[in-house]
Structure formats: C-alpha cells, structure tokens
Design a protein around this motif. Structure first.
Motif, short mmCIF file in Angstrom:
data_model
loop_
_atom_site.label_atom_id
_atom_site.label_comp_id
_atom_site.label_asym_id
_atom_site.label_seq_id
_atom_site.Cartn_x
_atom_site.Cartn_y
_atom_site.Cartn_z
N LEU A 179 -34.28 -38.65 -8.45
CA LEU A 179 -35.12 -39.83 -7.35
C LEU A 179 -36.83 -39.95 -6.80
N THR A 180 -37.13 -40.04 -7.62
CA THR A 180 -38.22 -40.67 -7.75
C THR A 180 -38.49 -41.56 -8.18
N LEU A 181 -37.60 -42.58 -8.47
CA LEU A 181 -38.20 -44.33 -8.38
C LEU A 181 -37.90 -44.63 -7.21
N VAL A 182 -36.33 -43.85 -6.27
CA VAL A 182 -35.55 -44.73 -5.27
C VAL A 182 -35.84 -44.43 -4.12
N LYS A 183 -35.46 -45.34 -3.20
CA LYS A 183 -35.95 -45.31 -1.66
C LYS A 183 -35.22 -44.95 -1.15
N ARG A 184 -36.63 -44.17 -0.13
CA ARG A 184 -35.55 -42.81 1.00
C ARG A 184 -34.97 -43.32 1.08
N LEU A 204 -44.30 -37.79 -10.65
CA LEU A 204 -44.07 -36.87 -12.75
C LEU A 204 -44.32 -36.18 -13.08
N THR A 205 -46.03 -36.20 -13.02
CA THR A 205 -46.96 -35.03 -13.85
C THR A 205 -47.00 -33.70 -13.54
N ASN A 206 -47.13 -34.34 -12.20
CA ASN A 206 -47.02 -32.52 -11.55
C ASN A 206 -45.48 -32.19 -11.92
#
Length: 199
Positions: free
Chosen positions: A155-160, A53-55
């Motif tokens: 989508l960062t916290l979503v499972k693959r 998230l920082t990047n």
C-alpha cells in the motif's frame, strides 16, 4: 465460584476482556498493528516513499530479532532447568495445566539436545513449545507482524482513497477464508489508520 452462584465483576461481558487470555491477545495484536503502522503510513501519505520503505525493511528485520532471540534464550533456559530436574516438583502438582507444561527430562543427553533443536526450529511453525507453553502467542505475533508489513509494502505507493478499498477487501478476504488470527487483526489496525487518522 459455584455453578449458579454470583459472578465476579471480571466475568461481565466487556470487563472479561481485561483478564481473558485469548481476547487480550487479540486486542494486543490490534494495538501493536496500529503502532507499527503509524510511521510507514505517515511517510507514505507525505510522499516520502524512500524513507517509508527503508524504515519498513528495518522494522521487518528488527521484529524478527526482537521476537526470536529472547524466545530462544528463554527456551534454552527452560530446557536446561528441565534436564537438571527443576520441573520434578511440578509433576506432583494438583493443577493439570502445571503438570502438562512441566516436561520430564529425557533419558539421554542426545535426546535432550534433539528435543531442544526441534523446539527452537519447529516452534515457529506449530506454536507449541514443550519447555515453555506460555510462548504460544509469539508464533501468531510474528506472523501477524509480517502480514502487516507485507500489506504496508503493497500500500505504500497507493493513493489514499484506494487504501479504504484495498484494506476493506483484504479484511473481507481474511474473514471469508477464516484467517482471523493471523490477518484480520493487523488489517483492522490498518483500516482504523486509513479511515480515522489525519496523518
């Protein structure tokens, strides 16, 4: 080339993409979306969400600067050249596209400054620049980049396993609402990453 005459090699169906303007822009959007998405996806898959998230936030701000500042500088240079009479020769050219992209200087300095400010601000809304028509792709490029970042943020916290479903649904939605230029190409990049990469 004459009508009905032989075609050149770059007029063949697939090879035409190598020299076609709008097709090349679309391919460039897909490649750029793919490259911009690799690191956030890699960090999200490694459960390194803070770094991801920082990047992502850093990329969002640097993308704006990298696109808007050089475009503004080029527009100011073209504006100055226009009002010094540098485009006057182009007004007599045979090619209509050269005449159309070579504006005549305005009558007063106040009108010239107003035109410059209008171009610097409203260009990012309309995509039309009076002083440099070749910048038309940058408005779409900036919008597509931010839609890619917004999708990555979601989508960062979503499972693959849900990446496939979410990107597929967004891709279908973009197609249905005719948002191909701004959303479909970056989503295609994300879909390729989620389906075919091992990161």
């Amino acid at each position: 080339m004459s009508d009905g005459g032989p075609s050149s090699i770059f007029q063949l169906p697939i090879l035409r993409l190598c020299v076609g303007g709008r097709g090349s822009v679309a391919i460039f959007f897909i490649i750029t979306g793919f490259v911009n998405s690799i690191n956030p996806v890699k960090n999200a898959r490694a459960d390194n969400t803070y770094v991801g998230l920082t990047n992502l936030a850093r990329s969002t701000f640097t993308r704006s600067g990298r696109l808007m500042v050089p475009t503004a500088i080029a527009t100011v240079i073209a504006w100055a050249l226009c009002h010094m009479g540098a485009f006057s020769m182009a007004q007599r050219a045979d090619a209509s596209w050269i005449r159309a992209t070579s504006p005549a200087p305005t009558a007063t300095f106040g009108e010239a400054v107003t035109n410059l400010i209008w171009n610097l601000i409203y260009f990012w809304h309309t995509g039309a620049s009076v002083y440099d028509g070749t910048h038309w792709t940058l408005k779409f490029f900036l919008s597509a980049s931010f839609r890619t970042y917004l999708t990555l943020l979601a989508l960062t916290l979503v499972k693959r396993r849900y990446w496939y479903a979410v990107t597929g649904l967004l891709w279908a939605y973009a197609w249905l609402v005719n948002d191909r230029e701004l959303f479909l190409f970056p989503l295609t990049s994300l879909y390729f990453i989620s389906c075919y990469s091992n990161i």
